[in-house]
Design a protein around this motif. Structure first.
Motif, PDB file in Angstrom:
ATOM      1  N   UNK A  47       0.826  -1.203   0.000  1.00 54.52           N
ATOM      2  CA  UNK A  47       0.000   0.000   0.000  1.00 54.52           C
ATOM      3  C   UNK A  47       0.863   1.256   0.000  1.00 54.52           C
ATOM      4  N   UNK A  48       1.917   1.264   0.795  1.00 57.67           N
ATOM      5  CA  UNK A  48       2.778   2.451   0.867  1.00 57.67           C
ATOM      6  C   UNK A  48       3.449   2.717  -0.480  1.00 57.67           C
ATOM      7  N   UNK A  49       3.802   1.667  -1.214  1.00 63.64           N
ATOM      8  CA  UNK A  49       4.401   1.843  -2.535  1.00 63.64           C
ATOM      9  C   UNK A  49       3.441   2.543  -3.493  1.00 63.64           C
ATOM     10  N   UNK A  50       2.187   2.118  -3.485  1.00 65.17           N
ATOM     11  CA  UNK A  50       1.204   2.728  -4.373  1.00 65.17           C
ATOM     12  C   UNK A  50       0.866   4.154  -3.959  1.00 65.17           C
ATOM     13  N   UNK A  51       0.892   4.432  -2.677  1.00 58.87           N
ATOM     14  CA  UNK A  51       0.657   5.801  -2.215  1.00 58.87           C
ATOM     15  C   UNK A  51       1.800   6.706  -2.666  1.00 58.87           C
ATOM     16  N   UNK A  52       3.019   6.224  -2.589  1.00 60.54           N
ATOM     17  CA  UNK A  52       4.172   7.006  -3.050  1.00 60.54           C
ATOM     18  C   UNK A  52       4.090   7.231  -4.559  1.00 60.54           C
ATOM     19  N   UNK A  53       3.713   6.208  -5.311  1.00 62.48           N
ATOM     20  CA  UNK A  53       3.567   6.350  -6.762  1.00 62.48           C
ATOM     21  C   UNK A  53       2.483   7.376  -7.091  1.00 62.48           C
ATOM     22  N   UNK A  54       1.371   7.322  -6.350  1.00 65.49           N
ATOM     23  CA  UNK A  54       0.304   8.299  -6.584  1.00 65.49           C
ATOM     24  C   UNK A  54       0.769   9.719  -6.258  1.00 65.49           C
ATOM     25  N   UNK A  55       1.546   9.868  -5.211  1.00 65.10           N
ATOM     26  CA  UNK A  55       2.072  11.179  -4.850  1.00 65.10           C
ATOM     27  C   UNK A  55       3.004  11.709  -5.940  1.00 65.10           C
ATOM     28  N   UNK A  56       3.882  10.858  -6.436  1.00 66.45           N
ATOM     29  CA  UNK A  56       4.794  11.274  -7.501  1.00 66.45           C
ATOM     30  C   UNK A  56       4.045  11.620  -8.790  1.00 66.45           C
ATOM     31  N   UNK A  57       3.030  10.844  -9.121  1.00 64.02           N
ATOM     32  CA  UNK A  57       2.218  11.128 -10.299  1.00 64.02           C
ATOM     33  C   UNK A  57       1.466  12.441 -10.139  1.00 64.02           C
ATOM     34  N   UNK A  58       0.977  12.712  -8.932  1.00 67.65           N
ATOM     35  CA  UNK A  58       0.307  13.980  -8.666  1.00 67.65           C
ATOM     36  C   UNK A  58       1.269  15.154  -8.827  1.00 67.65           C
ATOM     37  N   UNK A  59       2.459  15.025  -8.274  1.00 63.09           N
ATOM     38  CA  UNK A  59       3.449  16.101  -8.385  1.00 63.09           C
ATOM     39  C   UNK A  59       3.863  16.334  -9.836  1.00 63.09           C
TER      40      UNK A  59
END
Length: 71
Positions: A41-53
């Motif tokens: 879950x933490x990996x996907x949250x980090x990926x979503x954060x990077x995609x948002x940025x």
């Protein structure tokens, strides 16, 4: 408008980045319990954060280029 085709060439991929972020967010929420069980879950949250940025930075850059008259 200086160059409409160039604007479209930059805006369309940016819109797709937002759509990917939206789709990934929905998928992550839907499968959150399973991702939590396998500790991803933490990996996907980090990926979503990077995609948002990346999406926000792309929008800002396109807006800056339009104001400067480059596109």
């Amino acid at each position: 408008m200086k160059n409409t085709k160039l604007r479209i060439a930059w805006i369309v991929p940016n819109v797709f980045c937002y759509l990917m972020l939206f789709g990934l967010s929905i998928w992550t929420v839907a499968t959150g319990e399973g991702l939590l069980e396998i500790n991803r879950l933490s990996l996907y949250v980090i990926i979503m954060l990077l995609l948002f940025l990346a999406s926000v930075f792309g929008s800002y850059q396109i807006r800056t280029w339009i104001k400067e008259g480059k596109i």
